[in-house]
Design an enzyme around this catalytic site. Structure first.
Site, short mmCIF file in Angstrom:
data_model
loop_
_atom_site.label_atom_id
_atom_site.label_comp_id
_atom_site.label_asym_id
_atom_site.label_seq_id
_atom_site.Cartn_x
_atom_site.Cartn_y
_atom_site.Cartn_z
N TYR A 169 1.05 -1.14 -0.24
CA TYR A 169 -0.28 0.14 -0.04
C TYR A 169 1.08 1.45 -0.06
O TYR A 169 2.06 1.56 0.71
CB TYR A 169 -0.72 0.08 1.41
CG TYR A 169 -1.48 -1.61 1.26
CD1 TYR A 169 -3.32 -1.16 0.82
CD2 TYR A 169 -1.21 -2.42 1.71
CE1 TYR A 169 -3.53 -2.63 0.77
CE2 TYR A 169 -2.03 -3.43 2.02
CZ TYR A 169 -3.17 -3.22 1.82
OH TYR A 169 -4.01 -4.85 1.72
N MET A 206 -10.24 4.29 -2.07
CA MET A 206 -11.04 3.14 -1.13
C MET A 206 -9.73 2.99 -1.00
O MET A 206 -8.72 2.94 -1.80
CB MET A 206 -11.99 2.66 -2.10
CG MET A 206 -11.44 1.63 -3.44
SD MET A 206 -11.17 2.89 -4.74
CE MET A 206 -13.00 3.81 -5.47
N LEU A 207 -9.95 1.13 -0.20
CA LEU A 207 -8.26 0.40 0.55
C LEU A 207 -7.82 -0.22 -0.97
O LEU A 207 -9.03 -0.75 -1.35
CB LEU A 207 -8.88 -0.13 1.64
CG LEU A 207 -8.05 -0.88 2.21
CD1 LEU A 207 -6.78 -0.28 2.41
CD2 LEU A 207 -8.37 -2.19 3.31
N HIS A 208 -6.89 -0.21 -1.34
CA HIS A 208 -6.92 -0.87 -2.39
C HIS A 208 -5.06 -1.27 -2.60
O HIS A 208 -4.49 -0.92 -1.38
CB HIS A 208 -6.64 -0.32 -4.05
CG HIS A 208 -5.97 1.16 -4.39
ND1 HIS A 208 -6.08 2.48 -3.19
CD2 HIS A 208 -4.79 1.10 -5.10
CE1 HIS A 208 -5.19 3.19 -3.68
NE2 HIS A 208 -4.41 2.34 -4.58
N MET A 209 -5.05 -2.34 -2.90
CA MET A 209 -3.56 -2.93 -2.92
C MET A 209 -2.87 -3.16 -4.08
O MET A 209 -3.39 -2.66 -4.96
CB MET A 209 -3.59 -4.31 -1.98
CG MET A 209 -2.23 -4.82 -2.01
SD MET A 209 -1.93 -6.65 -1.48
CE MET A 209 -3.19 -6.57 -0.15
#
Length: 150
Positions: A50, A58-61
């Site tokens: 991250y 938004m949470l993203h990898m």
């Protein structure tokens, strides 16, 4: 990353494919902030993790190959978000959330912005890279490039 807490630990772990024992790292703690002090990428051919300051809401990898051969890698700032401690390996985030309940890594925004804006240097050997064409030329021929399975 400040909103990522324990409720997301298993989600992050699943997105990382479970524990990633290939990343070697250490960190030093000061109050509730941890600063990464070693190269956590030395044993990987792919980075999974991250940005300290997320590029999207938004949470993203991110999953990026260490050969860095991508048409999408277009700027010094973008390169530095993967080639410096601005980038947080997924297993370090998982461990930090488990230990502290939230992400405490790399919370100094001023320092992170300086990392993103600093001159480019090779992820492997530290040589100065004056521009993106120089980066694209140097990385495949770098004698210390670990993405080739050296």
């Amino acid at each position: 990353m400040n909103t990522v807490g324990k409720q997301y630990a298993e989600f992050i772990r699943a997105g990382n494919g479970g524990d990633n024992a290939n990343i070697s790292s250490s960190s030093s703690s000061s109050a509730s902030t941890t600063t990464i002090t070693t190269n956590p990428y030395s044993n990987l051919k792919m980075l999974c993790g991250y940005h300290s300051i997320p590029s999207l809401p938004m949470l993203h990898m991110h999953l990026i190959s260490l050969d860095l051969e991508s048409a999408r890698l277009k700027s010094k700032t973008h390169y530095n978000t993967f080639a410096t401690y601005y980038f947080l390996p997924a297993d370090m985030v998982i461990e930090d959330v488990r230990k502290n309940g939230v992400v405490t890594l790399n919370q100094d925004v001023d320092r992170l912005e300086k990392l993103a804006a600093q001159p480019m240097v090779c992820l492997w050997c530290g040589v100065d890279l004056k521009n993106m064409p120089h980066l694209k030329e140097h990385i495949p021929s770098c004698p210390k490039n670990m993405s080739r399975g050296v």
